[in-house]
Design a protein around this motif. Structure first.
Motif, short mmCIF file in Angstrom:
data_model
loop_
_atom_site.label_atom_id
_atom_site.label_comp_id
_atom_site.label_asym_id
_atom_site.label_seq_id
_atom_site.Cartn_x
_atom_site.Cartn_y
_atom_site.Cartn_z
N GLN A 89 15.13 12.19 14.63
CA GLN A 89 15.25 11.39 13.41
C GLN A 89 16.31 10.30 13.55
N GLY A 90 16.88 10.16 14.74
CA GLY A 90 17.88 9.13 14.98
C GLY A 90 19.28 9.51 14.54
N LYS A 91 19.50 10.79 14.29
CA LYS A 91 20.80 11.28 13.83
C LYS A 91 21.55 11.90 15.01
N GLN A 92 21.98 11.03 15.95
CA GLN A 92 22.59 11.51 17.17
C GLN A 92 23.88 12.29 16.93
N GLU A 93 24.72 11.80 16.02
CA GLU A 93 25.99 12.48 15.76
C GLU A 93 25.74 13.90 15.26
N ALA A 149 23.05 15.67 15.83
CA ALA A 149 22.48 16.43 16.94
C ALA A 149 23.58 16.96 17.86
N PHE A 150 24.55 16.12 18.18
CA PHE A 150 25.64 16.56 19.06
C PHE A 150 26.51 17.62 18.37
N SER A 151 26.73 17.47 17.09
CA SER A 151 27.51 18.45 16.35
C SER A 151 26.82 19.82 16.38
N LEU A 152 25.52 19.83 16.18
CA LEU A 152 24.77 21.08 16.21
C LEU A 152 24.77 21.71 17.60
N THR A 153 24.63 20.88 18.65
CA THR A 153 24.64 21.46 20.00
C THR A 153 26.04 22.00 20.33
N GLN A 154 27.08 21.33 19.84
CA GLN A 154 28.43 21.83 20.08
C GLN A 154 28.62 23.19 19.42
N LYS A 155 28.09 23.35 18.21
CA LYS A 155 28.17 24.65 17.53
C LYS A 155 27.40 25.71 18.32
N ALA A 156 26.27 25.32 18.89
CA ALA A 156 25.49 26.27 19.70
C ALA A 156 26.28 26.68 20.95
N VAL A 157 26.98 25.72 21.57
CA VAL A 157 27.80 26.03 22.74
C VAL A 157 28.91 27.01 22.35
N TYR A 160 21.76 22.79 28.53
CA TYR A 160 20.57 22.03 28.90
C TYR A 160 20.20 21.04 27.79
N VAL A 161 20.14 21.53 26.56
CA VAL A 161 19.78 20.65 25.44
C VAL A 161 20.84 19.58 25.24
N ARG A 162 22.12 19.97 25.30
CA ARG A 162 23.17 18.97 25.13
C ARG A 162 23.12 17.95 26.27
N GLY A 163 22.83 18.42 27.49
CA GLY A 163 22.70 17.49 28.60
C GLY A 163 21.57 16.50 28.39
N ARG A 164 20.45 16.98 27.87
CA ARG A 164 19.32 16.08 27.57
C ARG A 164 19.71 15.04 26.53
N LEU A 165 20.47 15.46 25.52
CA LEU A 165 20.93 14.52 24.50
C LEU A 165 21.87 13.49 25.10
N HIS A 166 22.80 13.94 25.94
CA HIS A 166 23.71 13.00 26.60
C HIS A 166 22.93 12.01 27.46
#
Length: 127
Positions: free
Chosen positions: A25-29, A31-39, A50-56
């Motif tokens: 949806q174009g909400k990169q910030e 998305a990164f916040s959610l992946t950080q919580k998952a980490v 893997y998912v965070r790497g794909r986003l990066h």
């Protein structure tokens, strides 16, 4: 329907799903916040890196992508997709030898990938 469950109550898999949706949806910030919580929730789960790497990678942050794909491989040395994606990110950074090493490892683990198209193209482009 809006999500009524706080992200902190979700599993890492749920957070990653929400992160993918946010990124689409174009909400990169977000998305990164959610992946950080998952980490933080599951730091030994290679899928979160893997998912965070794909986003990066999608955001052009190739050094961070390489770091995350490297963490995937630390946790799961047979994660062939991580070798492919790290090899591509390494190439984008100009690290041709590291890129070739990753594609060589991919081919070693997945011989059906040989000759791997990315490994063949990147060195020619670098010349």
């Amino acid at each position: 329907m809006p999500c009524l469950v706080r992200a902190a109550d979700n599993s890492a898999a749920d957070l990653l799903g929400l992160a993918r949706e946010a990124f689409d949806q174009g909400k990169q910030e977000r998305a990164f916040s959610l992946t950080q919580k998952a980490v933080e929730l599951e730091p030994k789960n290679p899928q979160v890196y893997y998912v965070r790497g794909r986003l990066h990678d999608a955001g052009g942050q190739f050094e961070k992508a390489v770091a995350d794909f490297s963490q995937v491989l630390t946790l799961n040395p047979r994660a062939t997709q991580a070798y492919q994606l790290r090899g591509t990110a390494q190439f984008k950074l100009g690290n041709v030898q590291e890129s070739i090493a990753d594609f060589d490892k991919l081919i070693e683990l997945e011989p059906a990938q040989a000759p791997h198209q990315d490994r063949g193209e990147h060195p020619r482009e670098a010349r």
